[in-house]
Structures are given as C-alpha cells and as structure tokens.
Enzyme design. Structure first.
Site, PDB file in Angstrom:
ATOM      1  N   HIS A 141     -45.751 -14.197  25.133  1.00 37.40           N
ATOM      2  CA  HIS A 141     -46.323 -14.671  23.875  1.00 37.40           C
ATOM      3  C   HIS A 141     -46.672 -16.155  23.905  1.00 37.40           C
ATOM      4  CE1 HIS A 141     -42.086 -15.854  22.780  1.00 37.40           C
ATOM      5  NE2 HIS A 141     -42.719 -16.838  22.186  1.00 37.40           N
ATOM      6  N   ASP A 171     -42.116  -9.227  27.368  1.00 38.76           N
ATOM      7  CA  ASP A 171     -42.420 -10.616  26.992  1.00 38.76           C
ATOM      8  C   ASP A 171     -42.166 -11.587  28.137  1.00 38.76           C
ATOM      9  OD1 ASP A 171     -43.449 -12.491  25.270  1.00 38.76           O
ATOM     10  OD2 ASP A 171     -41.560 -12.895  24.256  1.00 38.76           O
ATOM     11  N   SER A 245     -39.365 -21.291  23.536  1.00 40.00           N
ATOM     12  CA  SER A 245     -39.742 -20.033  24.165  1.00 40.00           C
ATOM     13  C   SER A 245     -40.201 -20.258  25.604  1.00 40.00           C
ATOM     14  CB  SER A 245     -40.869 -19.365  23.376  1.00 40.00           C
ATOM     15  OG  SER A 245     -40.426 -18.965  22.107  1.00 40.00           O
TER      16      SER A 245
END
Length: 491
Positions: A141, A171, A245
C-alpha cells in the site's frame, strides 16, 4: 501568617509548574539536609557512595547513573547503530487527473478539457534486507499506483527505486536500489517470537524523520483486521503511526522480525497511538520476497475443499462439544484435499499446529502458503480425531481450462480485501482479458468479479471449476462490474 520560604515556593509553583516548585523547595531545605542523620550500621547495608561517584546534571541535580551495582545501564543505542542505516524513507509520486465535477462520469466525459493533472505524493518507510542486491522490503500500500518511487537512505542519499513486484493480499512489496555501501538487516525466524518479547519499531512517521519506538509483542497470529487480505500479524504496543508503514520491527539482537504495516484506532490516527500496532512476520515477508525475486509474482496453493463455519446448529447436528472449526461441504476431484483423504462432513480444527475456529481462518492459513507446501491437518470425523497430511496445489488460472468460452481470460481467486469490503461477496476475479479473444467477445473485462454461473454459486476457483462441470450449452455468468451487476451469456 505563612513562613516566607513556603510562600515563595507556592508562588514559584504557580508560575513554573510543579517541577519548579519542587526544585525551589529542595533548594530552601538543602541546608537542613546537609548533615543527614547516619543510618544504623548493618552487616547487610550497602557501602556508602561518595559524592564524586554520583554524576551531576544542571544545577547539581543527580542524573541517571551510568552503572547500577557495577553493571552498565542497558541501552538500545549499540543495536540501533547497526539497524537504523538499513531503514529508509520511501517517497512516491502518482499523476492523477482532477475534474471540477468530481467523480460524476457524465460531466467528466462532456468536459474532459477541464480536468487537470496533479501530482499526489506520499511518504512511507522501507528496510534493506539484502545489501549486495539492493533489495528493499516495504508495504504494497506504500507504493500502490505510484508512477515514481524514490528511496532516501539514512546517510542522505536519494535514489530512484526499481519496482520488482508486490503482493496486495499480504501487503508486501519488493524494490531494488542501485547503490553501494548499503547496510542490511538480517531476517530472524519470526516463528520463535513469544508474547512479551521486546521489539523495536524503526520508520519515518508523519515524515518527521527516522524515529524509533519500543514495546513488546502483544500477540502473534493476529487476523480479522478490517480491510486487509491474508493475515498473520504480529501485534505490538510499539507506536506505529502513518509513515511507519514498511519500516522495520526488530528484536533486541537487531534482526528483522516484522514489517510494520498498520495501527488500529477506531477514532482514526488523529486520536493518537493506543498501542495496537501490526507487523507482517519476517517469515511471511521473506517467502513473498523469494517468490517475487524468482518469478515476479506470488502463487498460492489450496486444498481444493469448500468449507463452512461450524455454528451452534451444525455442532449440535454433528455431536460436537463446541461450535468451532470448519466443516467440509465439498471435496473437489483431483484436489490436494481429495488425495489426502479428506471427506465431506470432516471438521478441520487445526492446520500446521494453528487452531482453526472458522472457515475464514482455514482460508487464511492456505492463502499464506506457497504451492507444494506441506500442511498437517487435524480433523474430527465421527467423533474421532485424525491427523491428515496434504500438499497444497495451484489451480489453473487460464480461462480455457475451465470452459472454452472463457479462452483469453486470466482468472484468480477474489482478493480477500475485496471480499471484506464488499459485503463479503464470493466468487472469482477476471484479472486480465486478451484483446480479441473469445472471452473478450463474450463481454468480459479485466476487473470483473464472477459471482455465480448457471451451475450455481461458488467461493473460489476450485468451486468455479465444479460449478462449470457439465455446464449447459446456454451458460450465463453473474458478473459484478463496479457497483453494478450484470448477466453475461457466453457463446
């Protein structure tokens, strides 16, 4: 009337807060404490410490000691000096066209000249796991839809990154940077993590620069996180915020145990960190990376069985002590499950030592395994516990292998994230359609979700094959395209 020293202390507290008040009171009382009463002598009492052995800080106040009982005070600094050079900042740019009419399709078509191109930018993190090849792991993402990706190293160098592949379902994404003198973080065996182990998160939250937070492992094997595909998360109370992230979650040896992925807060990120952070285990990230390096894609195996969650009614009907597990409702011919001897009516309660509470858990376990991976199952059959071994197989993805009328279409299991976001729909995804092919002439498009056929509904590719077995001449598909649903007859 209050004594003058006390009044001075109260005035100072009001002006500067409690800390200043304590400091002033300490200063006023110090003369009285200059000659403390000696403690009674004892054989077990510690030896007195001279004032020369106590480090001093501002205004002579005591600072943290450099040693306690002769042992150095523990610090993460030496480990982080090895780890932080391997954690990078990831900057992405995406070109998007913005219309003054928003998403209204009619006006966007009528006035395309009014649309303007803008550059959307975002920040994330990544971690170098192979210095020789320049491999950088991050989240899917973080780089999804990006036209340009740049990586800034800890030493200030900014490099254009080469995209090598990603897997939206877990992911995980892999990039490569062309640079020398890189530092890598070795991958640990995340399967050895225990609840309570200390971990440290390193990343670039909110774009403020490289930041380190610490905590413990709160849980392992976490799933059912909204909006994410196949899941086997490490949960930690180390702060993970937007921009973290793709960063590193390391153990105290400086080894990578996870890729920071998400934090959970029902009130959104503006409410602050509440100690619910999630990371992809290094074993899973490493498996995805190896597949991306080798083939550029991730191929998953399956047992080839349909299951249903055991609820209270089913448990009572099967004579089970508790409503737990996934009951097998169909075993597809030629599947891994059929070869292993799984039967309709079996209840799967564990897979590879992991507890199976429902059908979704079993699907999640399968989806996290590569093709030909051995899987050990624990079953309940007629009140007895059985141990069964199987090897996961890949189901063909070419449309022609399902029905000649689907020639030219490439099929895949419906992404788990889409299942969760779209009222838990079931079916298969049309990944690609070759122009001019029979599937294209029949009206199928890339991105279509096939929900049912004339032969009935199905959950995945294995069920789709079964639904097309003995398909009639007049075959009709129920297709979801965007928000609409259509019937597509195949010729």
């Amino acid at each position: 009337m209050r004594p003058l020293p006390t009044l001075l202390a109260l005035v100072a507290a009001a002006a500067f807060g409690g800390l200043a008040a304590v400091a002033i009171q300490d200063g006023l009382q110090r003369p009285a404490l200059a000659q403390p009463v000696p403690a009674a002598a004892s054989a077990d009492a510690p030896a007195p410490v001279s004032s020369s052995e106590i480090p001093t800080g501002i205004a002579g106040s005591a600072a943290l000691p450099v040693a306690v009982e002769g042992q150095p005070v523990p610090s993460l600094a030496p480990m982080l000096q090895r780890v932080t050079p391997a954690v990078v900042s990831v900057q992405t740019k995406q070109r998007v066209r913005v219309s003054p009419f928003g998403n209204d399709p009619f006006f966007r078509r009528m006035f395309p000249e009014l649309s303007q191109e803008r550059i959307a930018q975002s920040l994330g993190s990544g971690v170098i796991v192979d210095a020789r090849n320049g491999y950088v792991l991050t989240n899917h993402h973080v780089i999804e839809g990006a036209d340009e990706v740049a990586v800034t190293l800890a030493d200030g160098r900014t490099l254009e990154a080469e995209f090598m592949g990603s897997d939206a379902e877990t992911d995980v994404a892999l990039m490569r940077v062309p640079a020398e003198d890189l530092t890598e973080v070795p991958l640990a065996d995340s399967g050895t993590l225990n609840v309570g182990d200390f971990v440290v998160a390193v990343g670039n939250p909110f774009g403020v620069g490289q930041t380190v937070t610490s905590g413990i492992v709160s849980a392992v094997g976490r799933s059912n996180i909204p909006g994410v595909g196949f899941q086997n998360f490490i949960q930690t109370d180390a702060s993970i915020n937007p921009g973290n992230s793709g960063g590193a979650l390391v153990n105290l040896r400086g080894e990578l145990v996870g890729i920071n992925t998400a934090s959970f807060n029902p009130r959104g990120s503006e409410a602050g960190n509440i100690g619910l952070g999630f990371a992809i285990p290094s074993n899973l990230a490493g498996s995805v990376m190896r597949q991306l390096v080798t083939t550029g894609e991730v191929r998953r195996g399956t047992l080839g069985v349909d299951t249903q969650t055991v609820d209270a009614r089913i448990a009572e009907g099967l004579g089970l002590p508790a409503p737990r597990g996934a009951v097998v409702t169909r075993v597809h011919a030629g599947s891994a499950g059929a070869e292993a001897g799984i039967r309709t009516g079996d209840v799967i309660v564990a897979a590879n030592g992991q507890r199976v509470d429902n059908s979704e858990t079993l699907r999640n376990i399968q989806g996290l395994q590569a093709i030909d991976t051995p899987i050990a199952l624990e079953l309940l059959r007629d009140g007895e516990r059985l141990q069964v071994s199987a090897r996961l197989r890949e189901i063909p993805r070419e449309g022609a292998s399902y029905d000649p009328r689907l020639a030219g279409a490439t099929l895949a299991d419906l992404p788990e994230a889409l299942r969760r976001q779209s009222d838990r729909i079931s079916g298969v995804l049309v990944e690609d359609v070759e122009p001019g092919s029979r599937a294209a002439r029949n009206g199928l498009r890339a991105g279509d979700a096939i929900l049912a056929t004339t032969g009935g509904q199905f959950h995945d590719l294995a069920g789709f094959r079964a639904a097309l077995a003995g398909a009639p001449d007049d075959l009709v598909l129920l297709v979801q395209r965007g928000r609409g649903r259509y019937q597509v007859p195949l010729e």
